[in-house]
Design a protein around this motif. Structure first.
Motif, PDB file in Angstrom:
ATOM      1  N   VAL A 117       0.842  -1.201   0.000  1.00  0.00           N
ATOM      2  CA  VAL A 117       0.000   0.000   0.000  1.00  0.00           C
ATOM      3  C   VAL A 117       0.875   1.248   0.000  1.00  0.00           C
ATOM      4  O   VAL A 117       0.642   2.192  -0.771  1.00  0.00           O
TER       5      VAL A 117
ATOM      6  N   GLN B 289      -7.575   6.605   7.055  1.00  0.00           N
ATOM      7  CA  GLN B 289      -7.523   5.600   8.115  1.00  0.00           C
ATOM      8  C   GLN B 289      -7.036   4.243   7.600  1.00  0.00           C
ATOM      9  O   GLN B 289      -7.643   3.197   7.852  1.00  0.00           O
ATOM     10  N   ILE B 290      -5.921   4.287   6.864  1.00  0.00           N
ATOM     11  CA  ILE B 290      -5.336   3.050   6.342  1.00  0.00           C
ATOM     12  C   ILE B 290      -3.888   2.890   6.801  1.00  0.00           C
ATOM     13  O   ILE B 290      -3.123   2.106   6.219  1.00  0.00           O
TER      14      ILE B 290
ATOM     15  N   LEU C  15      -2.504  -0.505   7.270  1.00  0.00           N
ATOM     16  CA  LEU C  15      -2.486  -1.367   6.084  1.00  0.00           C
ATOM     17  C   LEU C  15      -1.273  -1.123   5.196  1.00  0.00           C
ATOM     18  O   LEU C  15      -1.135  -1.758   4.150  1.00  0.00           O
TER      19      LEU C  15
ATOM     20  N   ARG D  13       0.735  -4.021   3.624  1.00  0.00           N
ATOM     21  CA  ARG D  13       0.008  -5.092   2.941  1.00  0.00           C
ATOM     22  C   ARG D  13       0.019  -4.865   1.428  1.00  0.00           C
ATOM     23  O   ARG D  13       0.212  -3.755   0.950  1.00  0.00           O
TER      24      ARG D  13
ATOM     25  N   LEU E 282      -6.258  -7.046   0.836  1.00  0.00           N
ATOM     26  CA  LEU E 282      -7.204  -5.996   1.207  1.00  0.00           C
ATOM     27  C   LEU E 282      -8.614  -6.330   0.739  1.00  0.00           C
ATOM     28  O   LEU E 282      -8.807  -7.025  -0.265  1.00  0.00           O
ATOM     29  N   SER E 283      -9.591  -5.814   1.464  1.00  0.00           N
ATOM     30  CA  SER E 283     -10.981  -5.927   1.027  1.00  0.00           C
ATOM     31  C   SER E 283     -11.234  -4.919  -0.099  1.00  0.00           C
ATOM     32  O   SER E 283     -10.405  -4.031  -0.379  1.00  0.00           O
TER      33      SER E 283
ATOM     34  N   GLN F 244     -11.116  -1.392   1.229  1.00  0.00           N
ATOM     35  CA  GLN F 244      -9.752  -0.958   1.540  1.00  0.00           C
ATOM     36  C   GLN F 244      -8.981  -0.639   0.267  1.00  0.00           C
ATOM     37  O   GLN F 244      -8.234   0.338   0.201  1.00  0.00           O
ATOM     38  N   ARG F 245      -9.183  -1.429  -0.780  1.00  0.00           N
ATOM     39  CA  ARG F 245      -8.518  -1.149  -2.056  1.00  0.00           C
ATOM     40  C   ARG F 245      -8.974   0.193  -2.622  1.00  0.00           C
ATOM     41  O   ARG F 245      -8.172   0.942  -3.176  1.00  0.00           O
TER      42      ARG F 245
ATOM     43  N   ARG G 224      -9.999   2.738  -0.907  1.00  0.00           N
ATOM     44  CA  ARG G 224      -9.355   3.790  -0.124  1.00  0.00           C
ATOM     45  C   ARG G 224      -7.933   4.046  -0.614  1.00  0.00           C
ATOM     46  O   ARG G 224      -7.490   5.180  -0.684  1.00  0.00           O
ATOM     47  N   VAL G 225      -7.221   2.979  -0.924  1.00  0.00           N
ATOM     48  CA  VAL G 225      -5.856   3.144  -1.427  1.00  0.00           C
ATOM     49  C   VAL G 225      -5.866   3.868  -2.770  1.00  0.00           C
ATOM     50  O   VAL G 225      -5.031   4.744  -3.023  1.00  0.00           O
TER      51      VAL G 225
ATOM     52  N   GLU H 121     -17.632   8.217   3.513  1.00  0.00           N
ATOM     53  CA  GLU H 121     -16.214   8.552   3.610  1.00  0.00           C
ATOM     54  C   GLU H 121     -15.800   9.569   2.550  1.00  0.00           C
ATOM     55  O   GLU H 121     -14.995  10.468   2.817  1.00  0.00           O
TER      56      GLU H 121
END
Length: 362
Positions: A92, A122-123, A126, A129, A134-135, A138-139, A141-142, A175
């Motif tokens: 990440v 808020q990652i 992570l 990783r 990642l879910s 989460q992906r 968010r990245v 978000e």
């Protein structure tokens, strides 16, 4: 952040014109959402703003500077795509910093930007990783973080939530809204989901067939649609459309009767001079604007097909004479079962009138 201006923007592929002279003004810091059905041109318009598609005519201006011939990397924009487009072999942290490192950005500044983006989204936990760990949320968010680190003047989002499940879409909407409030940066967002548009946008741009049908704040479009297309596209469940006919014309307006239930008549106050007796029109009624029997201007009886009970609200799918199906929203309908008849009321003040071409008669 920067303002954005589109002036008579046209896009052609050979002889086929798919964007027909788009005009739009976006203020600095606004969150603007492009909505419309598949193929309406919303993603093409976004890609022209990004510089990923050449324009065939008109001008695009960012921060007062015409960017028609400016390379995408030099426009001060960052784009988040429907696919996450992450490098699977990088962590990440490496995904976030990759673009900056390739451009020779100083390491200290790159580290600062990456750390700030991770905290905003808020990652932080992570960072080491890889994408496969990642879910989906989460992906995404990245992917958004990779845009944040560029510190763009304008963010462009191309249906970023369409690959997520329903629960994650709701979470990510919240978000993204928080992100906009925190950064204050101009954001242009493309979606086919009008719920996303209504909940995120300061201003909505409704497109159809390469044309901008209406621009306005979400509730302005909901309460005052310019035509039948906008009225049917904005709102969930969608507006009901009932075939009707003008049976009387008065100085202050017209009286319309439902074609399949001519005893159901409403007098509407409109100033339009286009309305004539005998003219076929369409009466628009939102599901929540059907009233309890006796509380409106006229009652009508419908045959209930299916009732969906969703806690405090229920949606009643019913048939009127002639077979047209309508949706009625009710706060208390636990006792409305299949195959019942239901009497509801219409209020002239809560209806819309459209001519045969879909133009709003006001």
């Amino acid at each position: 952040m920067a303002e954005l201006s589109l002036t008579n923007v046209v896009k052609r592929y050979g002889a086929l014109e798919i964007i027909h002279g788009a005009n739009l003004e976006v203020k600095a810091g606004e969150f603007v959402v492009f909505v419309g059905p598949s193929g309406c041109g919303k993603s093409t318009l976004l890609r022209m703003i990004a510089g990923l598609e050449d324009i065939s005519g008109g001008d695009i201006s960012i921060g007062g500077r015409t960017v028609n011939d400016v390379e995408p990397a030099d426009r001060g924009i960052a784009m988040v795509f429907q696919s996450y487009a992450l490098y699977p072999h990088l962590t990440v942290e490496q995904n976030l910093s990759f673009g900056l490192r390739m451009n020779g950005n100083p390491k200290a500044d790159t580290d600062r930007r990456v750390k700030q983006a991770a905290e905003i989204l808020q990652i932080t936990e992570l960072m080491q990783r890889r994408p496969k760990q990642l879910s989906g949320g989460q992906r995404q968010r990245v992917a958004i973080g990779r845009a944040i680190v560029r510190e763009p003047r304008i963010f462009l989002f191309d249906e970023p939530l369409s690959n997520l499940d329903a629960e994650l879409r709701v979470q990510m909407r919240v978000e993204i809204s928080r992100l906009h409030k925190k950064l204050g940066t101009t954001m242009i967002y493309v979606t086919h989901d009008q719920t996303e548009a209504m909940t995120l946008a300061d201003k909505i741009v409704v497109l159809r067939g390469g044309n901008i049908e209406q621009i306005g704040a979400p509730l302005d479009l909901y309460d005052d649609p310019a035509n039948q297309f906008v009225a049917g596209f904005v709102g969930s469940p969608k507006m009901n459309f009932l075939p009707a006919e003008i049976v009387e014309k008065q100085p202050y307006g017209v009286t319309v009767a439902l074609k399949k239930q001519p005893e159901v008549r409403l007098s509407l106050q409109i100033a339009s001079t286009d309305a004539e007796v005998g003219q076929a029109v369409t009466l628009g009624v939102r599901p929540e604007h059907f009233l309890e029997a006796g509380r409106g201007d006229i009652d009508m009886t419908v045959d209930v097909d299916v009732a969906e009970h969703l806690g405090n609200t229920s949606y009643v799918y019913a048939n009127i004479a002639g077979g047209e199906q309508i949706i009625i929203e009710r706060e208390e309908s636990r006792n409305t079962s299949n195959r019942d008849t239901l009497t509801v009321a219409l209020s002239a003040a809560k209806t819309f009138l459209f001519d045969g071409a879909g133009k709003r008669l006001r």
